[in-house]
Design a protein around this motif. Sequence first.
Motif, PDB file in Angstrom:
ATOM      1  N   LEU A 249       1.181  -0.308   0.083  1.00 17.08           N
ATOM      2  CA  LEU A 249      -0.253  -0.050   0.324  1.00 17.08           C
ATOM      3  C   LEU A 249       0.986   0.813  -0.503  1.00 17.08           C
ATOM      4  O   LEU A 249       0.623   2.217   0.324  1.00 17.08           O
ATOM      5  N   THR A 250       2.588   0.781   0.119  1.00 11.40           N
ATOM      6  CA  THR A 250       2.853   2.587  -0.091  1.00 11.40           C
ATOM      7  C   THR A 250       3.094   2.996  -1.361  1.00 11.40           C
ATOM      8  O   THR A 250       3.808   4.345  -1.178  1.00 11.40           O
ATOM      9  N   VAL A 251       2.378   2.501  -2.062  1.00  9.08           N
ATOM     10  CA  VAL A 251       2.819   3.005  -3.657  1.00  9.08           C
ATOM     11  C   VAL A 251       1.182   3.488  -3.546  1.00  9.08           C
ATOM     12  O   VAL A 251       0.151   3.499  -3.227  1.00  9.08           O
ATOM     13  N   PRO A 252       0.909   5.212  -4.504  1.00  9.91           N
ATOM     14  CA  PRO A 252       0.062   6.152  -4.288  1.00  9.91           C
ATOM     15  C   PRO A 252      -1.105   5.111  -4.958  1.00  9.91           C
ATOM     16  O   PRO A 252      -1.087   4.207  -5.601  1.00  9.91           O
ATOM     17  N   GLU A 253      -2.077   5.774  -4.709  1.00  7.75           N
ATOM     18  CA  GLU A 253      -3.254   5.437  -5.366  1.00  7.75           C
ATOM     19  C   GLU A 253      -3.461   5.591  -6.626  1.00  7.75           C
ATOM     20  O   GLU A 253      -3.401   6.389  -7.261  1.00  7.75           O
ATOM     21  N   ALA A 254      -4.329   4.648  -7.244  1.00  9.23           N
ATOM     22  CA  ALA A 254      -4.563   4.826  -8.879  1.00  9.23           C
ATOM     23  C   ALA A 254      -5.148   6.385  -8.728  1.00  9.23           C
ATOM     24  O   ALA A 254      -6.856   5.967  -8.052  1.00  9.23           O
ATOM     25  N   PRO A 255      -5.374   7.008  -9.587  1.00 14.05           N
ATOM     26  CA  PRO A 255      -6.553   8.205 -10.100  1.00 14.05           C
ATOM     27  C   PRO A 255      -7.384   7.372 -10.323  1.00 14.05           C
ATOM     28  O   PRO A 255      -7.393   6.115 -11.602  1.00 14.05           O
ATOM     29  N   PRO A 256      -9.064   7.366 -10.318  1.00 17.22           N
ATOM     30  CA  PRO A 256      -9.785   6.860 -12.116  1.00 17.22           C
ATOM     31  C   PRO A 256      -9.424   6.959 -13.228  1.00 17.22           C
ATOM     32  O   PRO A 256      -9.100   8.175 -13.096  1.00 17.22           O
ATOM     33  N   THR A 257      -9.942   6.110 -13.665  1.00 19.45           N
ATOM     34  CA  THR A 257      -9.063   5.790 -14.855  1.00 19.45           C
ATOM     35  C   THR A 257     -10.099   4.991 -15.661  1.00 19.45           C
ATOM     36  O   THR A 257     -11.433   4.407 -15.821  1.00 19.45           O
ATOM     37  N   ARG A 258     -10.094   5.998 -16.924  1.00 21.75           N
ATOM     38  CA  ARG A 258     -11.381   5.355 -18.259  1.00 21.75           C
ATOM     39  C   ARG A 258     -11.146   3.690 -18.477  1.00 21.75           C
ATOM     40  O   ARG A 258     -10.025   3.255 -18.178  1.00 21.75           O
ATOM     41  N   VAL A 259     -11.975   3.327 -19.276  1.00 23.41           N
ATOM     42  CA  VAL A 259     -11.330   1.863 -19.403  1.00 23.41           C
ATOM     43  C   VAL A 259     -12.334   2.479 -21.045  1.00 23.41           C
ATOM     44  O   VAL A 259     -13.697   2.679 -20.595  1.00 23.41           O
ATOM     45  N   ASP A 260     -11.959   1.768 -21.840  1.00 19.46           N
ATOM     46  CA  ASP A 260     -13.163   2.325 -23.276  1.00 19.46           C
ATOM     47  C   ASP A 260     -13.559   1.565 -23.756  1.00 19.46           C
ATOM     48  O   ASP A 260     -14.180   0.775 -24.057  1.00 19.46           O
ATOM     49  N   ARG A 261     -12.933  -0.169 -23.479  1.00 19.76           N
ATOM     50  CA  ARG A 261     -14.004  -1.132 -24.064  1.00 19.76           C
ATOM     51  C   ARG A 261     -13.548  -2.208 -22.612  1.00 19.76           C
ATOM     52  O   ARG A 261     -12.699  -2.850 -21.983  1.00 19.76           O
TER      53      ARG A 261
END
Length: 234
Positions: free
Chosen positions: A119-131
């Motif tokens: 968990l020490t890596v930064p959270e992922a931002p909301p990310t688009r999913v195209d497919r």
Amino acid sequence: MDLVEILPDQLHMLRFPIGQAYLWQDADGSLTLVDAGHATSAPTIEEAIRSLGHSPERLKAIVLTHCHRDHVGAANELAGRWGAQVLAHRLEAPVIRGEQPVPEPVLLDWEIPLYEHGLTVPEAPPTRVDREVEDGEVLPFGDGAVVVHSPGHTPGSIGIHLPRQGVLFTGDCVAGVGQVMLGVFNVDREQARASFRRLASLAPSVACFGHGDPLTKDTASILRTATTAEPILH
């Protein structure tokens, strides 16, 4: 980050302090990224692509094996900058987009400190999913990459199988850290075991894991044996 050649002129691993991504090159020069590192790794990934003599503009697709932060992190930035299409399983897409929470794993006692370290890596931002993809769907890279729904680590985890190339990307269902074993931090451990057996039954020549060194020799045999082995990390 370490850049590791797996198959000359075709497949490289981008190894980060936590987790890794894979870069596939087709014969026409188009590139596919399987997973995307953590949220600050986009410049490093771009540098790796350029160091191989490619332009990031050739990045056509980013395939996300599951929703965890060390796999999704840079996908949105890379896709936005270079126009790549982001793909993920239908069950995982709402989590990746930030519409649903990341599912909590059911941790064994020995997994707890490992999980906290991850968990020490930064959270992922909301990310688009195209497919949004489904089990058995064929993707346009690697001479026909097949989606293999592999639930257990998360509900929408997938493997990617390149049958004509003999290559399998397992995501975090399987790990190669010291030994080949069932991946950790699963929401459903028994379901993950069943997914591991399914992936092993594909008998690839090369297996690429979300964590740990790829297998390039005796791969099918090692995977098959590992489906019944218990990890020795604890």
